[in-house]
Structures are given as structure tokens and as C-alpha cells.
Design an enzyme around this catalytic site. Structure first.
Site, PDB file in Angstrom:
ATOM      1  N   ASP A  33       0.797  -1.092   0.085  1.00 27.18           N
ATOM      2  CA  ASP A  33       0.152   0.034   0.131  1.00 27.18           C
ATOM      3  C   ASP A  33       0.954   1.294  -0.017  1.00 27.18           C
ATOM      4  O   ASP A  33       0.590   2.114  -0.675  1.00 27.18           O
ATOM      5  CB  ASP A  33      -0.871  -0.073   1.038  1.00 27.18           C
ATOM      6  CG  ASP A  33      -1.905  -1.250   1.208  1.00 27.18           C
ATOM      7  OD1 ASP A  33      -2.678  -1.277   0.180  1.00 27.18           O
ATOM      8  OD2 ASP A  33      -1.778  -1.879   2.000  1.00 27.18           O
ATOM      9  N   GLU A 143      -9.287  -2.325   4.761  1.00 28.03           N
ATOM     10  CA  GLU A 143      -8.630  -1.929   6.132  1.00 28.03           C
ATOM     11  C   GLU A 143      -9.469  -0.726   6.767  1.00 28.03           C
ATOM     12  O   GLU A 143     -10.133  -0.769   7.715  1.00 28.03           O
ATOM     13  CB  GLU A 143      -7.464  -1.248   5.948  1.00 28.03           C
ATOM     14  CG  GLU A 143      -6.315  -2.079   5.628  1.00 28.03           C
ATOM     15  CD  GLU A 143      -4.951  -1.516   5.338  1.00 28.03           C
ATOM     16  OE1 GLU A 143      -3.772  -2.045   5.447  1.00 28.03           O
ATOM     17  OE2 GLU A 143      -4.901  -0.566   4.830  1.00 28.03           O
TER      18      GLU A 143
END
Length: 249
Positions: A33, A143
Site C-alpha cells: 500500500d 482496512e
């Protein structure tokens, strides 16, 4: 995917301009990420982007994956070791709570991990202030839905370009950006303690979460667990709660 990369690049440029800032920075963990965000901010701000490597209990020069990211993205970077500030702060907290007889050893690992994330956040903002940059976060859709981030820690950022992207989409974008294979296939981990992994903490695989976010069926047990995670972390996705305005009698 190239069109999506272009869209996010333009979005970053517009948001930074709207804020009157000069560029953007990201904290680099060495995961996929932060790698994708590193490549994006380099594209958006070739001369005004920065990667920040913030190890705790390790050395900057030992952050092989994070260093591979900045090299691959050709991104300017700085490394700041936070081991001493973290240990001093955590020790001071522990000492005072032990004096009160209130220290909870069972919660110390998570409490220490969250303190690390919040210390990194504070450091990123101090560095960003120096450059008049915005802080770009790395949270993805999985997330965000599960609340798998530290409130006012890695969740404390100005911009979240990946927020609507499932983990599988982040991987696809990483491939399109030519992120190195070692990062592409790295086991997802916030590296908050030895052997820690995202999926172990979540109790679900990212593939399962992505499947649910695509609107597909998953097992009843996994769906319940996922919905429970979402519900109990709702406060993380909101501004601090306050009561209705008091109108008096």
C-alpha cells in the site's frame, strides 16, 4: 488501470492545490500500500514529494523493502529512527501506571503498537510542516471497512487515495506501476511486533474481505465476523462524537 492511475494522480494534484500546499509525503513501511502511494505521489509531484521511513527498534539502513520502494519510485526520502522517543514515552507511561497499581500487562502489546503508530503520525506531520506538504495515507477499502488502522495513528492523514480500492486492486495497480516483485508478494503486516500479520489480526484473509466487498457470498461465520469488525470500529470512521446542542429549558 492506467486510467485509474492518471485519475488518482490528478486528484492528488488538485487536493494539494486546494489546500495551498506545495507537495505530498507518505510514511513508507515497505508494504504494497505504501509502495503504491509512493509511486503515485512521485507521479503527481515529481519535485515535491517525499517518502519518510520511521523504524522503531530497527535501523533505517536495515529497512530493505522500504528502501527498495524509494529506489524503485525514484522518490526523495528521509529516515528517522524513533526507537528512543518510543521507549522513553512508553516507559514513562508504564512507570506511572504501575505506581498507581493500574498497569494492565495484557493490553500492553496493543497499547505499545498503537503508540508507535501515533508517534509516527506526529513525526510525519512535523516533517510535512517543514515542507508545507500534505500527509498521504495508505489505507485501502478492506482496512477502512474493518477499521484495521490506528485511530489518530496511521489513520491520521490528510488524503487517502486508495480508500475505495480493494486489496486485489491495490496489487493490480502495483503491477501497473512496476513495483518490485518482493513488495508485490510480501505478506501483509503492519510490523508492530515480531511475527505480526494483518490477516492473523483480522481473523480473515484479504481475499475473503475483497470477495465480500465485491458483493459476493462468503461463509456465514466470516460474514458475521466481518460485520462485527465493521460495527465495533465505526467510531474510527467518524469525526469525534459530540452530543446534540443543548437548548436549555
Amino acid at each position: 488501470m492506467q486510467k485509474r492511475i492518471e485519475y488518482l494522480t490528478n486528484w492528488l494534484q488538485n487536493k494539494v492545490k486546494e489546500a495551498g500546499a506545495d507537495g505530498a509525503l507518505v510514511g513508507i513501511s515497505g508494504g504494497i500500500d505504501s509502495a503504491v502511494v509512493s509511486y503515485l505521489i512521485k507521479r503527481a509531484f515529481p519535485d515535491h514529494s517525499l517518502g519518510v521511513i520511521l523504524p522503531i527498534n530497527q535501523k533505517v539502513e536495515d529497512q530493505d523493502d522500504a528502501l527498495a520502494v524509494v529506489e524503485g519510485a525514484n522518490l526523495d526520502y528521509t529516515g528517522i529512527e524513533l526507537t528512543i522517543p518510543y521507549k522513553e514515552t512508553f516507559s514513562a507511561i508504564r512507570e506511572k501506571l504501575e505506581e498507581k497499581g493500574d498497569w494492565n500487562e495484557g493490553k500492553s502489546q496493543l497499547g505499545g503498537a498503537n503508540l508507535q503508530a501515533r508517534l509516527r503520525m506526529s513525526t510525519l506531520y512535523a516533517v510535512a510542516s517543514n515542507y508545507n506538504y500534505l500527509v498521504v495515507g495508505t489505507d485501502n477499502a478492506a482496512e477502512d471497512y474493518t477499521g484495521y488502522f490506528t485511530k489518530y495513528g496511521d489513520g491520521g492523514v490528510d488524503l487517502v487515495p486508495l480508500i475505495h480500492m480493494r486489496k486485489e486492486e491495490v496489487r493490480e495497480m502495483a503491477k501497473a506501476l512496476n513495483v518490485t516483485d518482493s513488495i508485490l508478494h510480501k505478506k501483509p503486516s503492519a510490523e508492530l511486533w515480531e511475527g505480526q500479520s494483518d490477516e492473523d489480526e483480522l481473523g480473515l484473509s484479504y481475499d475473503t474481505i475483497d470477495k465480500y466487498l465485491r458483493g459476493e457470498s462468503i461463509s456465514p461465520e466470516d460474514e458475521k465476523h466481518l460485520k462485527d469488525l465493521h460495527a465495533k470500529t465505526e467510531h474510527k470512521r467518524q469525526v469525534p462524537a459530540g452530543p446534540e446542542r443543548y437548548k436549555g429549558e
